[in-house]
Motif scaffolding. Structure first.
Motif: not given
Length: 195
Positions: A168-195
């Protein structure tokens, strides 16, 4: 349905003396019933008192006004059955009472028929907490890099496989895995920070 006296089975005599001003009351006059003008004047003169009567039986102004209007319409359509014009107000009052009772019965029936919440349904507090979590997730998703956000949305919200996301995005499977894992890590950090 308003309480209105039914027409008698036997026909009245051709001439009946009137109780007012000595004029004669004919069979034609009896069949005419209450005139529209008399009914309108009675309604105008007693609108507030009829509204007050409905307010004693119902709780909101809109319902009271609806009941009084409906009472006028019903008595107007049955005005030929109101043989004594002096009883027009009594018919209007009785119709208001009957319509108020009917409105209350419909409300009670509606309350009985409302579906009761299932025991395993979330409470209002849980629903509010879920909404807060959803809002903070959306805010955290907006803080991600564009490509990370696209991969996570397609992967987890659109329920696509990693190969489908890559196509769908026209990128490699490795890029999908890398973007996905970095995105999840960034979400964890953002969700744990107090609002």
């Amino acid at each position: 349905m308003p309480v209105i006296a039914p027409m008698p089975a036997a026909r009245p005599p051709a001439r009946i003396p009137s109780q007012r001003d000595g004029a004669e009351y004919t069979e034609d006059t009896a069949a005419a019933g209450t005139t529209v003008d008399h009914l309108t004047e009675t309604y105008r003169a007693h609108y507030r008192s009829l509204l007050g009567l409905a307010a004693l039986l119902l709780d909101d102004t809109a319902s009271c006004e609806d009941v009084v209007q409906e009472a006028f319409i019903r008595v107007h359509s049955a005005r030929k059955r109101v043989r004594d014009p002096e009883k027009t107000l009594a018919y209007l009052r009785q119709t208001v009472v009957n319509l108020s009772r009917s409105a209350l019965r419909r409300r009670i029936l509606g309350l009985k028929l409302l579906s009761k919440p299932m025991p395993d349904m979330a409470s209002a507090e849980e629903g509010a907490y879920d909404q807060l979590e959803r809002d903070s997730l959306i805010k955290a998703m907006k803080g991600l890099q564009r490509r990370q956000r696209e991969v996570l949305v397609l992967r987890y919200f659109a329920d696509m496989t990693e190969a489908q996301v890559a196509d769908t995005l026209g990128i490699s499977l490795g890029s999908v895995k890398a973007y996905g894992s970095r995105g999840i890590a960034a979400l964890r950090v953002a969700m744990e920070e107090p609002v």
